[in-house]
Design a protein around this motif. Structure first.
Motif, PDB file in Angstrom:
ATOM      1  N   ARG A  86     -10.979  77.006 -65.053  1.00 10.88           N
ATOM      2  CA  ARG A  86     -11.125  75.558 -65.124  1.00 10.88           C
ATOM      3  C   ARG A  86     -12.195  75.175 -66.148  1.00 10.88           C
ATOM      4  O   ARG A  86     -11.997  74.290 -66.988  1.00 10.88           O
ATOM      5  N   LEU A 108     -10.885  75.848 -69.545  1.00 14.47           N
ATOM      6  CA  LEU A 108      -9.899  74.829 -69.900  1.00 14.47           C
ATOM      7  C   LEU A 108     -10.588  73.534 -70.285  1.00 14.47           C
ATOM      8  O   LEU A 108     -10.224  72.905 -71.302  1.00 14.47           O
ATOM      9  N   GLU A 109     -11.605  73.140 -69.534  1.00 14.72           N
ATOM     10  CA  GLU A 109     -12.334  71.919 -69.869  1.00 14.72           C
ATOM     11  C   GLU A 109     -13.026  72.059 -71.232  1.00 14.72           C
ATOM     12  O   GLU A 109     -13.007  71.127 -72.039  1.00 14.72           O
ATOM     13  N   SER A 112     -12.108  74.035 -73.676  1.00 11.86           N
ATOM     14  CA  SER A 112     -11.061  74.032 -74.706  1.00 11.86           C
ATOM     15  C   SER A 112     -10.547  72.616 -74.940  1.00 11.86           C
ATOM     16  O   SER A 112     -10.306  72.221 -76.081  1.00 11.86           O
ATOM     17  N   GLN A 113     -10.378  71.859 -73.860  1.00 11.10           N
ATOM     18  CA  GLN A 113      -9.908  70.488 -74.012  1.00 11.10           C
ATOM     19  C   GLN A 113     -10.947  69.635 -74.751  1.00 11.10           C
ATOM     20  O   GLN A 113     -10.584  68.821 -75.604  1.00 11.10           O
ATOM     21  N   ARG A 125     -13.147  70.776 -76.873  1.00  8.28           N
ATOM     22  CA  ARG A 125     -13.098  71.243 -78.262  1.00  8.28           C
ATOM     23  C   ARG A 125     -11.891  70.645 -78.975  1.00  8.28           C
ATOM     24  O   ARG A 125     -11.984  70.225 -80.126  1.00  8.28           O
ATOM     25  N   GLU A 126     -10.771  70.597 -78.272  1.00 10.20           N
ATOM     26  CA  GLU A 126      -9.561  70.031 -78.863  1.00 10.20           C
ATOM     27  C   GLU A 126      -9.759  68.542 -79.150  1.00 10.20           C
ATOM     28  O   GLU A 126      -9.362  68.058 -80.221  1.00 10.20           O
ATOM     29  N   ARG A 127     -10.398  67.810 -78.229  1.00 11.82           N
ATOM     30  CA  ARG A 127     -10.657  66.386 -78.461  1.00 11.82           C
ATOM     31  C   ARG A 127     -11.571  66.210 -79.674  1.00 11.82           C
ATOM     32  O   ARG A 127     -11.348  65.327 -80.507  1.00 11.82           O
ATOM     33  N   GLN A 163      -9.617  66.927 -82.758  1.00 13.04           N
ATOM     34  CA  GLN A 163      -8.695  65.831 -83.023  1.00 13.04           C
ATOM     35  C   GLN A 163      -9.443  64.642 -83.625  1.00 13.04           C
ATOM     36  O   GLN A 163      -8.976  64.011 -84.579  1.00 13.04           O
TER      37      GLN A 163
END
Length: 155
Positions: A38, A41-42, A44-45, A47-49, A52
């Motif tokens: 978890r 995942l947070e 990575s999310q 980092r992805e935001r 982006q």
């Protein structure tokens, strides 16, 4: 209650306790693994935001940067051509400088040789002048003696 049933029950309870302990351990282990996943995942999310957001910013700035590049590109090419021209000029000047240094060295050698010859000529002239002066002094002494009245003749 029969003895075998009590023993079977005790063994079943021990097995049930062991299974329950194993299950609790596995459950805790899986809970920690789930928590790690978890968090990953947070992360990575997030980092992805962020990526982006950065991508959107770059996408917005890209047309303006392209326009600036189109304006600056001819200047950069002209500067590059000027740089190449100056590099060629520097090479030419270095070659000329080397040639001039060689000529200066040769001229200095000739000046040193001329100075030595001049010193030699001055020394030779000085010697000649000295011997001429000595000769003239001797001649003048002889002349003076010959012109002087003899002391015996005057009496």
């Amino acid at each position: 209650m029969p003895k075998w049933f009590a023993r079977l029950f005790a063994v079943m309870m021990i097995l049930a306790c062991g299974f329950t302990a194993w299950y609790a351990y596995q459950h805790e282990k899986l809970t920690l693994a789930i928590e790690d996943v978890r968090v990953s995942l947070e992360t990575s999310q997030a980092r992805e935001r962020k990526q982006q957001y950065e991508y959107n910013e770059v996408t917005k700035a890209l047309p303006e940067a392209k326009e600036q590049l189109e304006v600056i590109q001819p200047q950069a090419e002209a500067a590059k051509a000027e740089e190449n021209k100056l590099r060629d000029q520097r090479k030419t000047l270095r070659t000329s400088n080397t040639d001039l240094n060689e000529k200066v060295t040769a001229a200095e050698a000739r000046v040193a040789a001329s100075a030595a010859a001049y010193q030699s000529a001055v020394a030779s002239l000085s010697d000649l002048t000295q011997s001429l002066e000595e000769g003239m002094t001797d001649a003048l002494s002889v002349l003076h003696e010959s012109l002087a009245p003899a002391p015996e003749a005057a009496e």
